[in-house]
Design a protein around this motif. Structure first.
Motif, PDB file in Angstrom:
ATOM      1  N   PHE A  37       0.843  -1.184   0.000  1.00 35.08           N
ATOM      2  CA  PHE A  37       0.000   0.000   0.000  1.00 35.08           C
ATOM      3  C   PHE A  37       0.883   1.240   0.000  1.00 35.08           C
ATOM      4  O   PHE A  37       1.941   1.270   0.631  1.00 35.08           O
ATOM      5  N   VAL A  38       0.404   2.267  -0.710  1.00 35.74           N
ATOM      6  CA  VAL A  38       1.160   3.515  -0.810  1.00 35.74           C
ATOM      7  C   VAL A  38       0.214   4.687  -0.579  1.00 35.74           C
ATOM      8  O   VAL A  38      -0.885   4.732  -1.156  1.00 35.74           O
ATOM      9  N   SER A  39       0.615   5.622   0.246  1.00 35.81           N
ATOM     10  CA  SER A  39      -0.154   6.849   0.458  1.00 35.81           C
ATOM     11  C   SER A  39       0.796   8.031   0.548  1.00 35.81           C
ATOM     12  O   SER A  39       1.635   8.098   1.450  1.00 35.81           O
ATOM     13  N   SER A  44       4.791   6.425   5.077  1.00 37.58           N
ATOM     14  CA  SER A  44       6.208   6.635   5.372  1.00 37.58           C
ATOM     15  C   SER A  44       6.968   5.464   4.772  1.00 37.58           C
ATOM     16  O   SER A  44       6.538   4.304   4.874  1.00 37.58           O
ATOM     17  N   ASP A  45       8.089   5.742   4.172  1.00 38.87           N
ATOM     18  CA  ASP A  45       8.887   4.665   3.588  1.00 38.87           C
ATOM     19  C   ASP A  45       9.617   3.847   4.640  1.00 38.87           C
ATOM     20  O   ASP A  45      10.303   2.868   4.308  1.00 38.87           O
ATOM     21  N   THR A  46       9.452   4.194   5.927  1.00 45.24           N
ATOM     22  CA  THR A  46       9.960   3.350   7.005  1.00 45.24           C
ATOM     23  C   THR A  46       8.915   2.340   7.459  1.00 45.24           C
ATOM     24  O   THR A  46       9.228   1.452   8.255  1.00 45.24           O
ATOM     25  N   ASN A  47       7.677   2.478   6.984  1.00 45.46           N
ATOM     26  CA  ASN A  47       6.653   1.473   7.265  1.00 45.46           C
ATOM     27  C   ASN A  47       6.955   0.196   6.493  1.00 45.46           C
ATOM     28  O   ASN A  47       7.805   0.180   5.590  1.00 45.46           O
ATOM     29  N   ASP A  48       6.208  -0.864   6.792  1.00 46.93           N
ATOM     30  CA  ASP A  48       6.396  -2.097   6.021  1.00 46.93           C
ATOM     31  C   ASP A  48       5.525  -2.117   4.774  1.00 46.93           C
ATOM     32  O   ASP A  48       5.689  -2.977   3.908  1.00 46.93           O
ATOM     33  N   GLY A  49       4.580  -1.165   4.671  1.00 43.00           N
ATOM     34  CA  GLY A  49       3.765  -1.041   3.472  1.00 43.00           C
ATOM     35  C   GLY A  49       2.772  -2.165   3.260  1.00 43.00           C
ATOM     36  O   GLY A  49       2.137  -2.241   2.197  1.00 43.00           O
ATOM     37  N   ALA A  54      -0.487   1.165   7.426  1.00 40.46           N
ATOM     38  CA  ALA A  54       0.958   1.426   7.495  1.00 40.46           C
ATOM     39  C   ALA A  54       1.547   1.439   6.082  1.00 40.46           C
ATOM     40  O   ALA A  54       2.421   0.634   5.745  1.00 40.46           O
ATOM     41  N   PRO A  55       1.092   2.378   5.248  1.00 37.55           N
ATOM     42  CA  PRO A  55       1.529   2.375   3.847  1.00 37.55           C
ATOM     43  C   PRO A  55       2.896   3.017   3.672  1.00 37.55           C
ATOM     44  O   PRO A  55       3.375   3.776   4.520  1.00 37.55           O
ATOM     45  N   PHE A  56       3.519   2.692   2.536  1.00 33.76           N
ATOM     46  CA  PHE A  56       4.685   3.449   2.111  1.00 33.76           C
ATOM     47  C   PHE A  56       4.239   4.846   1.684  1.00 33.76           C
ATOM     48  O   PHE A  56       3.073   5.085   1.364  1.00 33.76           O
ATOM     49  N   LYS A  57       5.213   5.752   1.593  1.00 30.18           N
ATOM     50  CA  LYS A  57       4.905   7.097   1.121  1.00 30.18           C
ATOM     51  C   LYS A  57       5.104   7.223  -0.384  1.00 30.18           C
ATOM     52  O   LYS A  57       4.377   7.956  -1.056  1.00 30.18           O
ATOM     53  N   ALA A  62       7.567   0.941  -2.900  1.00 25.06           N
ATOM     54  CA  ALA A  62       6.794  -0.275  -3.163  1.00 25.06           C
ATOM     55  C   ALA A  62       7.379  -1.035  -4.347  1.00 25.06           C
ATOM     56  O   ALA A  62       7.520  -2.267  -4.306  1.00 25.06           O
ATOM     57  N   ALA A  63       7.724  -0.302  -5.411  1.00 26.31           N
ATOM     58  CA  ALA A  63       8.285  -0.945  -6.602  1.00 26.31           C
ATOM     59  C   ALA A  63       9.572  -1.690  -6.278  1.00 26.31           C
ATOM     60  O   ALA A  63       9.839  -2.768  -6.821  1.00 26.31           O
ATOM     61  N   ASP A  64      10.378  -1.132  -5.383  1.00 25.32           N
ATOM     62  CA  ASP A  64      11.646  -1.746  -5.017  1.00 25.32           C
ATOM     63  C   ASP A  64      11.469  -2.920  -4.048  1.00 25.32           C
ATOM     64  O   ASP A  64      12.447  -3.612  -3.737  1.00 25.32           O
ATOM     65  N   SER A  65      10.228  -3.135  -3.582  1.00 24.64           N
ATOM     66  CA  SER A  65       9.954  -4.215  -2.631  1.00 24.64           C
ATOM     67  C   SER A  65       9.247  -5.400  -3.269  1.00 24.64           C
ATOM     68  O   SER A  65       9.087  -6.441  -2.628  1.00 24.64           O
ATOM     69  N   THR A  66       8.827  -5.264  -4.511  1.00 23.81           N
ATOM     70  CA  THR A  66       7.972  -6.278  -5.126  1.00 23.81           C
ATOM     71  C   THR A  66       8.721  -7.539  -5.525  1.00 23.81           C
ATOM     72  O   THR A  66       9.909  -7.513  -5.849  1.00 23.81           O
TER      73      THR A  66
END
Length: 443
Positions: A37-39, A44-49, A54-57, A62-66
């Motif tokens: 999830f991204v918002s 925040s990019d310190t979240n686990d997304g 608890a989304p990424f910013k 997110a793309a780098d985590s897929t």
């Protein structure tokens, strides 16, 4: 035979045999697909997304985590440039049957808004990627023609920003393939709307692409397929451009390569023959069908220096509006093995209807031409007549390009592989295929 025989469906008989096999250990389990999830508003990019709470910013995080099979869900907010490349650079690939998908979180309406970077969404060397249902809006409303004429340079992204762009990774040499760009709204980018360069197995469909390419010095277009490459040896249709609505794309700045006005097309299939580089010619086919392309600066739809292109059941209306442009409303030139069938073309007064220059084995037939200059070439079943559309016009929000009752487009086309129209209506509805992007259905 100018048309396409309809493909039959064959059922295969499969025999089953009882086999006795030794017991073997189970293969290792593969990772289950995940959602990120991204918002831009609460993330925040310190979240686990891994949740909406608890989304990424950034979409980049997110793309780098897929991993293959994952989905990136983008929540409400505006997503701007993070670096010179733009908003997000997708370099991690999915795999067969495990596509990585980027889409809005259900009920959300995010906007990807590049301003000073090269791209809104860049797919760089990644494969098995799907971009669907997103809005990508450039910054052309805040730029001026005067500033672009003075400042649009090949080395700078400010006037050349693309909305969605797929290209080879220069560092790894990987070319993107199995890319789907579907159902997006893409507009106001001073560079390309949607472009696939050096790619294969690409589907670009159901997108609304408008008001792009105004200020780029790269001679871009609304939708562009340029220099496709062979990811495999399949020779059938591998690239699909269909059911798109494309308008108001125009190159208002001269192309730096020739100091001339060029392109700004609605849809272009460009140099599959690779006459402009040293790569081998593309051996797959490109299908361009059921598109509506109108009021663009260059051609509505055309193939240039290309082979293996099928332009079927499209509607092109009043294109070639650009300064110094007089290209065909629909057609091909310097091309070979191209079929242009069942299209409806209404050209601007004094503008070219189609082209025959440099063509080899290019078939025009069962098209309707109206307005503009006399067609350079006509097939035995082409007609020069008013297609009698319901309410055609240049206003994208108040026009109707469907055939009216009694239109000469109805039941007068040839049988092709295009078995539904852009609204999902099955072809044919009457005695034969209709011409144009819409099949007439009795109200």
């Amino acid at each position: 035979m100018n048309g396409f025989p309809r493909r039959a469906l064959h059922a295969a008989m499969v025999s089953t045999m009882l086999l006795v096999v030794p017991l073997v250990s189970a293969p290792p389990a593969t990772a289950a697909p995940r959602e990120f999830f991204v918002s831009s508003e609460s993330g925040s990019d310190t979240n686990d997304g891994r949740s909406a709470a608890a989304p990424f910013k950034t979409i980049q995080k997110a793309a780098d985590s897929t991993l293959p099979g994952d989905t990136v869900l983008i929540m409400n907010g505006t997503y701007g440039d993070i670096n010179r490349e733009g908003v997000v650079q997708i370099s991690r690939s999915g795999s067969p049957g495990k596509v990585i998908t980027y889409r809005p979180h259900p009920g959300h309406d995010p906007v990807i808004a590049p301003k000073t970077g090269w791209n809104g969404i860049l797919i760089v060397g990644a494969s098995y990627i799907k971009i669907t249902g997103l809005k990508v809006r450039g910054d052309s409303d805040n730029l001026t023609l005067e500033d672009a004429e003075a400042g649009s340079k090949p080395s700078g992204p400010a006037f050349n920003t693309n909305c969605i762009f797929a290209r080879k990774d220069a560092e790894t040499g990987r070319s993107p393939h199995h890319i789907t760009i579907r159902g997006n709204h893409v507009w106001d980018c001073p560079g390309s709307g949607i472009a696939a360069v050096g790619s294969d197995h690409v589907t670009i469909d159901y997108n609304q692409v408008h008001s792009n390419s105004w200020y780029s010095t790269y001679a871009t277009s609304g939708i562009s397929v340029f220099h496709p490459v062979n990811a495999d040896d399949y020779t059938g249709h591998k690239i699909f451009v269909r059911n798109n609505t494309v308008f108001d794309n125009e190159a208002k700045i001269k192309w730096h390569a020739c100091d001339c006005y060029s392109d700004g097309n609605g849809i272009i299939v460009d140099d599959t023959l690779h006459r402009q580089d040293d790569d081998p010619a593309y051996t797959g086919r490109v299908l361009v069908e059921n598109n509506l392309s109108f009021n663009n600066g260059g051609s509505g739809i055309h193939a240039y220096s290309s082979s293996g292109v099928d332009i079927l059941n499209n509607t092109a209306y009043m294109n070639s509006r650009g300064r110094g442009i007089n290209w065909p409303n629909i057609g091909a030139w310097d091309s070979k093995d191209v079929k242009v069938l069942n299209n409806v073309s209404v050209a601007r007064a004094g503008k070219e209807t189609n082209f025959s220059h440099g063509n080899e084995n290019v078939v025009y037939d069962h098209n309707i031409y109206y307005g503009g200059l006399a067609p350079r070439v006509t097939g035995p079943n082409d007609r020069v007549t008013d297609p009698e559309l319901v309410a055609p016009g240049l206003d994208p929000w108040d026009s109707d390009f469907r055939p009216s009752a009694g239109s000469p487009a109805i039941d007068s086309g040839t049988e092709t592989i295009t078995e539904i129209d852009r609204d999902g209506v099955t072809r044919p509805q009457g005695a034969g295929w209709d011409r144009g992007a819409y099949e007439y259905a009795t109200p």
